[in-house]
Design an enzyme around this catalytic site. Structure first.
Site, mmCIF file in Angstrom:
data_model
loop_
_atom_site.group_PDB
_atom_site.id
_atom_site.type_symbol
_atom_site.label_atom_id
_atom_site.label_comp_id
_atom_site.label_asym_id
_atom_site.label_seq_id
_atom_site.Cartn_x
_atom_site.Cartn_y
_atom_site.Cartn_z
ATOM 1 N N ASP A 122 0.838 -1.207 0.000
ATOM 2 C CA ASP A 122 0.000 0.000 0.000
ATOM 3 C C ASP A 122 0.871 1.254 0.000
ATOM 4 O OD1 ASP A 122 -2.029 1.809 0.353
ATOM 5 O OD2 ASP A 122 -2.826 0.899 2.187
ATOM 6 N N ASP A 131 -10.452 4.170 -1.148
ATOM 7 C CA ASP A 131 -11.083 3.114 -0.343
ATOM 8 C C ASP A 131 -12.607 3.037 -0.507
ATOM 9 O OD1 ASP A 131 -8.521 3.189 0.538
ATOM 10 O OD2 ASP A 131 -9.027 3.088 2.662
ATOM 11 N N GLY A 134 -5.051 3.818 -7.814
ATOM 12 C CA GLY A 134 -5.174 4.219 -9.220
ATOM 13 C C GLY A 134 -4.203 5.318 -9.634
HETATM 14 C C1 GAL Z 1 -5.536 2.314 2.892
HETATM 15 C C2 GAL Z 1 -5.983 1.159 2.017
HETATM 16 C C3 GAL Z 1 -6.966 0.352 2.807
HETATM 17 C C4 GAL Z 1 -6.306 -0.143 4.074
HETATM 18 C C5 GAL Z 1 -5.711 1.011 4.869
HETATM 19 C C6 GAL Z 1 -4.859 0.541 6.048
HETATM 20 O O1 GAL Z 1 -4.631 3.099 2.196
HETATM 21 O O2 GAL Z 1 -6.539 1.643 0.826
HETATM 22 O O3 GAL Z 1 -7.457 -0.721 2.029
HETATM 23 O O4 GAL Z 1 -5.299 -1.072 3.716
HETATM 24 O O5 GAL Z 1 -4.894 1.821 4.054
HETATM 25 O O6 GAL Z 1 -4.266 1.565 6.745
#
Ligand code: GAL
Length: 394
Positions: A147, A214, A193
């Site tokens: 991420d 998200d 994206g």
């Molecule tokens: C976001 C991600 C989520 C989750 C979260 C955890 O950036 O899109 O799906 O993983 O971080 O902190």
């Protein structure tokens, strides 16, 4: 990565170098599983993961194809003097947890970031990619969600082209380190994206890539994410998938029979990964029935791997179509109005003429031959999902 890590990984690299074909073999159909984030957030514990594994099996979800049990953000502790990352006190022994998950016949997934910190402020992998990849492999990790998070800071002030090049390099680096361990690991890119990731996700060894921000547990967010996939079909196929984000089916806000069916229908039409995100220990029979519907899952997992498209929209009614391996066409009528509506199929938009054989997928019922005049009642915020045409014998 320290100099020793770099030397070791360069030495190891040629021996285990995996090519695009090997990467594709990791996910011939969209990955299915369960991830802790949408319900537990960063509070997730070892016990939650064990229970999720137990319940995946007892609910029938594992048998239906949900195989990956993925710990999202919140498991990480600190690095020691050697740079080795440790899990935090909520996860006393990752190896034993992975063994437990594997012992259930399931696969084990984990989460990290190419930045210094994850989105939840936990330790990321920047500078420790080889070390972390080896650590994950030693635990028995089968799936990594990577991420972007604090890596975004490094992109500040750069041109879009420079930003894309930096993200590609960061994601490719971790793929190389995962490959160097010799362990097959599904690689889920999560960069919302940015940099049109669908154009280069497969090239850097990704098996799936998030295309949006998200998802939230409400109908509007789910529909936004589904519609945001339009035009991206040609970037996905066996081995590499557009990820519309994890499922919210069964979470408060997306727990009505019709909205749950709409959510799974759209993800199946999109050939999207199906990563459930609900509390499996409190799952209603409705939610379980939706998540395990064999006919809908078979559309998602269709071996042809050609994602569907929205072929028509008339006011609140959408028409989606997806060509399947057996020569039939999956067709979804989606009603975005909070009132039921009658709708007919636009045969022209679907490339159909005359009358065709139809099967109602959610009802598990053959409808016989239907034509352009056939009226379907599409429930409020619900769907009618059909398979059209005669399956061809192989
Ligand atoms: C976001 C991600 C989520 C989750 C979260 C955890 O950036 O899109 O799906 O993983 O971080 O902190």
């Amino acid at each position: 990565m320290g100099w020793l890590g770099l030397v070791l990984s360069l030495l190891a690299w040629p021996a285990f170098a995996a090519g695009p074909a090997d990467h594709a073999a990791l996910a011939p159909t969209p990955p299915m599983g369960w991830n802790s984030w949408n319900h537990f957030g960063a509070d997730v514990t070892d016990a939650d993961i064990r229970h999720a594994a137990d319940e995946l099996v007892s609910s029938g979800m594992a048998a239906a194809g949900y195989r990956y049990v993925i710990i999202d953000d919140g498991w990480q502790g600190q690095r020691d003097a050697q740079g080795e990352l440790h899990s935090n006190t909520k996860f006393p022994d990752m190896k034993s947890l992975a063994d437990y998950v594997h012992g259930k016949g399931l696969k084990f997934g984990i989460y990290s970031s190419p930045g210094e910190k994850t989105c939840g402020g936990y330790t990321g992998s920047l500078g420790h990619e080889a070390q972390d990849a080896r650590l994950f492999a030693s635990w028995g990790v089968d799936y990594l969600k990577y991420d972007l998070c604090s890596f975004r800071r490094h992109l500040d002030g750069k041109t879009e082209a420079e930003q894309t090049a930096m993200m590609k390099a960061a994601y490719r680096l971790m793929r190389q380190q995962l490959d160097a361990t010799g362990r097959p690991i599904v690689y889920a890119l999560c960069n919302y994206g940015w940099g049109r990731v669908w154009e280069w996700g497969a090239e850097v060894g990704g098996n799936l890539w998030r295309t949006t921000d998200d998802i939230r547990a409400n109908y509007e967010s789910m529909m936004f994410n589904a519609n945001a996939q339009l035009g991206l079909q040609r970037y996905a196929g066996p081995g590499h998938w557009n990820d519309a984000d994890m499922l919210e089916i069964g979470n408060k806000g997306l727990d009505e029979p019709e909205t749950q069916r709409t959510h799974l229908t759209l993800w199946a039409m999109l050939a999207a990964p199906l990563i459930a995100g609900n509390d499996l220990s409190a799952m209603s029979a409705d939610t379980r029935d939706v998540l395990t519907d064999k006919e809908v899952l078979a559309i998602d997992q269709d071996p042809r791997g050609a994602p569907g498209n929205r072929v028509m929209q008339e006011g609140p009614i959408q028409l989606w179509a997806r060509p399947l391996a057996d020569g039939t066409l999956a067709v979804a009528l989606v009603n975005t109005l909070n009132h039921s509506l009658n709708a007919t199929l636009d045969f022209k938009a679907l490339g159909l003429t005359g009358s065709v054989q139809a099967h109602d997928v959610w009802q598990h019922r053959d409808l016989g031959r239907i034509d352009q005049q056939h009226v379907f009642e599409v429930p409020s915020l619900g769907v009618v999902l059909l398979k059209i045409g005669k399956p061809q014998a192989h």
